[in-house]
Design an enzyme around this catalytic site. Structure first.
Site, PDB file in Angstrom:
ATOM      1  NE  ARG A  62      45.532  38.227  44.498  1.00  0.00           N
ATOM      2  CZ  ARG A  62      44.387  37.801  44.993  1.00  0.00           C
ATOM      3  NH1 ARG A  62      44.354  37.088  46.079  1.00  0.00           N
ATOM      4  NH2 ARG A  62      43.243  38.081  44.397  1.00  0.00           N
ATOM      5  CD  GLU A  93      44.028  38.688  40.896  1.00  0.00           C
ATOM      6  OE1 GLU A  93      44.635  39.062  41.914  1.00  0.00           O
ATOM      7  OE2 GLU A  93      42.839  38.992  40.661  1.00  0.00           O
ATOM      8  CG  ASP A  95      39.497  47.800  39.698  1.00  0.00           C
ATOM      9  OD1 ASP A  95      40.179  47.402  38.757  1.00  0.00           O
ATOM     10  OD2 ASP A  95      39.037  47.062  40.595  1.00  0.00           O
ATOM     11  CB  THR A 129      46.067  47.661  42.963  1.00  0.00           C
ATOM     12  OG1 THR A 129      44.654  47.720  43.079  1.00  0.00           O
ATOM     13  CG2 THR A 129      46.480  46.336  42.362  1.00  0.00           C
TER      14      THR A 129
HETATM   15  C1  DMJ Z   1      42.618  42.906  45.339  1.00  0.00           C
HETATM   16  O1  DMJ Z   1      43.260  41.776  44.877  1.00  0.00           O
HETATM   17  C2  DMJ Z   1      43.146  44.121  44.678  1.00  0.00           C
HETATM   18  O2  DMJ Z   1      42.795  45.207  45.421  1.00  0.00           O
HETATM   19  C3  DMJ Z   1      42.667  44.291  43.285  1.00  0.00           C
HETATM   20  O3  DMJ Z   1      43.050  45.514  42.728  1.00  0.00           O
HETATM   21  C4  DMJ Z   1      41.191  44.166  43.173  1.00  0.00           C
HETATM   22  N1  DMJ Z   1      40.576  43.717  44.351  1.00  0.00           N
HETATM   23  C5  DMJ Z   1      41.140  42.725  45.148  1.00  0.00           C
HETATM   24  C6  DMJ Z   1      40.463  42.661  46.497  1.00  0.00           C
HETATM   25  O4  DMJ Z   1      39.141  42.972  46.482  1.00  0.00           O
END
Ligand code: DMJ
Length: 732
Positions: A270, A266, A399, A619
């Site tokens: 982020r 995360e 994912d 992502t």
């Molecule tokens: C986000 O923090 C990112 O897209 C992550 O890959 C998975 N999903 C959350 C939001 O749903």
């Protein structure tokens, strides 16, 4: 030889004094045993007496003695004249006497002056009010913090900035679309302003309670996750005052030296992603510096027997561990597999290979492993290097691993063929085993659990529609159309999952079971937490097809968010999308500002804003530029970060022409050599090492020496001495 008999103590004979050379039989060098014993007794009695005196004498007399002793040592005594009380002390007479008197006087004066000064300062302090004293302490503190910042925020070596195309613009010609875009911008402002008012500096906002919010992914500290996550969205929307406000907070407050255990994944997607994107868009160095500082704090997470990182790391201690809920103490595929983009950019920007090596190591390890049915399980134990539970999903836990394989290829200007191959193989297996058609004709992606397909699709898996569309180009002429089509089918299914609810917002997870299609069954799966994946897929499909249905579906979602999630203090998730009277969860997720609103804004913008030929979105929707690396040099890449700093501090090397791509060579200040090692990133799993020619096209003797010296500090991955010399001979 007679053995001397033991004599009674009283009859002990003292040998006569012998002044001549010692003769063994008459002169005993050792004592008799009885004599030794007596001596020992006397000695121990004496020691006991001393100890007794020390412990039982009154304190004052002890201190007196010690003080006196100290004084004897520190201050040289001079004879106080005839009446000197201490005849044992060393007396100074003659020409030195005067000098010593002066010295003593000088010392006494200094002590007196120091005392007076301290007294004055104390009086001065007492005269000041508490506020004044506090302010002074604060000023001192700020000074120290400022000094530390200057030290920490030292500029990094310059690298050629990639071609930054389309960082603003995208104004739609159509009035209706322009209005929609404006509406999305207004929603962003509402989310930001409320966070600014009620949650500033906290990770997220509770829009109903109107206060800060956080979860364990960010650890225990306030790291302003929403600020970092939102920056690039603010930038592309032209909300520059807000952007500067966020930048100022980051400059003044964002500190990673905290005793806090954070999620590596995360924080990477982020924070590092957000900071890097903000850096590329704005060109502000501070974002790059902060990203690198944070990345260094994440590196200890890789200290596992396999090099597969822990899920969490304490930013201060560097201690890592995994989530308690993960199968067999495993790390998670979507977490350790979603570092590549950011880490390659870090190596690019710092010239430090360490980040690149960490992610390439993960890739190599995964390549070597057996994959049941060609599928990657979601769990991998970082101690043993073995898979945990056989669970494969394109939604949560799996994912973004697949997403990053594709994006590694795109980001390398389509030269990282290894990543592309891994992506193609993985998607082929997924299509074969996980992607099915429901009775009602909806294509969905199920989950594979221990040889069994669960007909359930998560909201998170809806991102895959966009991924398939994005990966269509490059999948081979016969397959490109198929993947674009597959992306469109996933978009349709996910839209259905929204459309079949009361709020027109999608549930967290939905089933395909008998008569039930694209609908959540369990209460615990009916929530919507402002997630972006469905809108993300609409945007990619819009970019590749320009089919108006995607804008229409995106607008439906935007209206539903506005109607059911907007509250006066921001935006909140809802607990049940099937209930027409929604209950709010009272959390404004940071990804709502980073992703959901950004993808909506892009959906109603022209394609010239962040064109996909030049930008790859991480992502968390943070855009990073494609690296056209054919000519990119990473000078000094043989050094570890520490060595590099050391060399720069030493002033040993300096960059020559750092601003010109391909010319980033070093000059050794001592020897004046301008030829040096360059590393070219070529993304074929290799780093090509070259030696830069001198201006006259040759490398002379000193250059050879320099390269040999450098070789000593090279990582094993770097070029070794003999190779260096061979290459030197070739090029020189
Ligand atoms: C986000 O923090 C990112 O897209 C992550 O890959 C998975 N999903 C959350 C939001 O749903």
């Amino acid at each position: 030889m007679t053995t001397p008999a033991l004599l009674p103590l009283s009859g002990r004979r003292i040998p006569p004094l012998n002044l001549g050379p010692p003769s063994f039989p008459h002169h005993r060098a050792t004592l008799r045993l009885s004599e030794k014993f007596i001596l020992l007794l006397i000695l121990s009695a004496f020691i006991t007496l001393c100890f007794g005196a020390f412990f039982f004498l009154p304190d004052s007399s002890k201190h007196k003695r010690f003080d006196l002793g100290l004084e004897d040592v520190l201050i040289p005594h001079v004879d106080a004249g005839k009446g000197a009380k201490n005849p044992g002390v060393f007396l100074i007479h003659g020409p030195d006497e005067h000098r010593h008197r002066e010295e003593e006087e000088r010392l006494r004066n200094k002590i007196r002056a120091d005392h007076e000064k301290a007294l004055e300062e104390a009086k001065e302090k007492l005269r000041k009010s508490r506020e004044e004293i506090r302010a002074e302490i604060q000023t001192e503190k700020n000074k120290v913090v400022q000094e530390m910042k200057i030290k920490e925020n030292k500029p990094l070596p310059p690298v050629p900035v990639p071609n930054l195309v389309g960082i603003s613009g995208g104004d739609p010609e159509d009035n209706d679309i322009r209005e929609k875009r404006e509406k999305i911008k207004e929603m962003m402002k509402h989310a930001w302003d409320n966070y600014r008012t009620y949650g500033w500096g906290h990770n997220e906002l509770r829009p109903i309670a109107r206060k800060g919010h956080s979860t364990n992914i960010f650890g225990s500290s306030q790291m302003g996750a929403t600020i970092v996550d939102a920056l690039d969205t603010l930038y592309i929307m032209g909300l520059h005052a807000e952007f500067l406000d966020g930048q100022k907070w980051i400059e003044d407050n964002l500190d990673f030296s905290v005793n806090s255990e954070v999620s590596v994944f995360e924080v990477n997607i982020r924070f590092i992603g957000g900071l890097l994107a903000a850096y590329y868009l704005s060109g502000e160095e501070i974002f790059k510096i902060k990203a690198v500082q944070l990345a260094e704090k994440l590196l200890p997470a890789f200290n596992t027997p396999t090099g597969i990182p822990w899920a969490m790391v304490n930013l201060k201690s560097g201690v890592g561990r995994n989530w308690g809920w993960a199968s067999a103490g495993s790390s998670i595929l979507a977490e350790f597999g979603t570092l590549h983009m950011e880490f390659v950019h870090l190596s690019y920007l710092t010239g430090d290979l360490i980040y690149y090596k960490k992610v390439m190591h993960i890739r190599k390890l995964l390549q070597k492993m057996d994959r049941p049915n060609g599928l990657y399980p979601n769990y991998l134990n970082p101690r043993t290097g073995r898979w945990g539970q056989y669970h494969t999903s394109v939604g949560g836990l799996g994912d973004s691993f697949y997403e990053y394989l594709l994006k590694a290829w795109l980001m390398s200007d389509k030269t990282d063929h290894e990543a592309r191959k891994m992506y193609d193989d993985a998607i082929e297996a997924i299509e074969k085993h996980l992607i099915k058609k429901s009775r009602g004709g909806l294509i969905f992606i199920g989950e594979w659990k221990n040889g069994h397909l669960e007909k359930k699709m998560g909201h998170l898996a809806c991102f895959a529609g966009g991924m398939f569309a994005l990966g269509a180009d490059g999948s081979g002429t016969d397959k490109a159309g198929h993947y674009l089509e597959l992306g469109a089918e996933i978009a349709r299914t996910c839209h259905e999952s929204y459309d079949r609810t009361a709020l027109k917002l999608g549930p967290e997870s939905f089933k395909f079971d008998g008569a039930v299609e694209a609908v959540a069954v369990r209460q615990a799966e009916k929530y919507y937490i402002l997630r972006p994946e469905v809108i993300e897929t609409y945007w990619y499909l819009w970019r590749f097809t320009h089919d108006p249905r995607y804008r229409q579906w995106g607008w439906e979602a935007a209206l539903a968010i506005e109607k059911y999630c907007r509250v006066s203090g921001g935006f909140s998730g809802v607990k049940d999308v099937y209930s027409s009277t929604p209950t709010h969860d009272d959390v404004q997720q940071s990804f709502f500002l980073a992703e959901t609103l950004k993808y909506l804004y892009l959906l109603f913008s022209g394609d010239d804003l962040l064109p996909l030929d030049h930008w790859v979105f991480n992502t968390e929707a943070h855009p990073l530029p494609v690296l056209h690396l054919a000519n990119t040099t990473l000078s000094e890449s043989c050094y570890t970060a520490e060595e590099r700093i050391h060399h720069q501090e030493d002033g040993l090397t300096e960059h020559i022409h750092p601003e010109v791509p391909g010319e980033g060579k070093l000059k050794n200040k001592k020897s004046g050599i301008s030829g040096a090692i360059m590393t070219v990133m070529n993304f074929k799993g290799l780093w090509q090492h070259h030696f830069q020619h001198d201006d006259d096209g040759r490398l002379g003797e000193p250059a050879l020496q320099y390269c040999q010296a450098v070789e000593a500090s090279c990582d094993p991955g770097c070029i070794r001495g003999t190779e260096a010399q061979r290459e030197l001979r070739v090029t020189g």
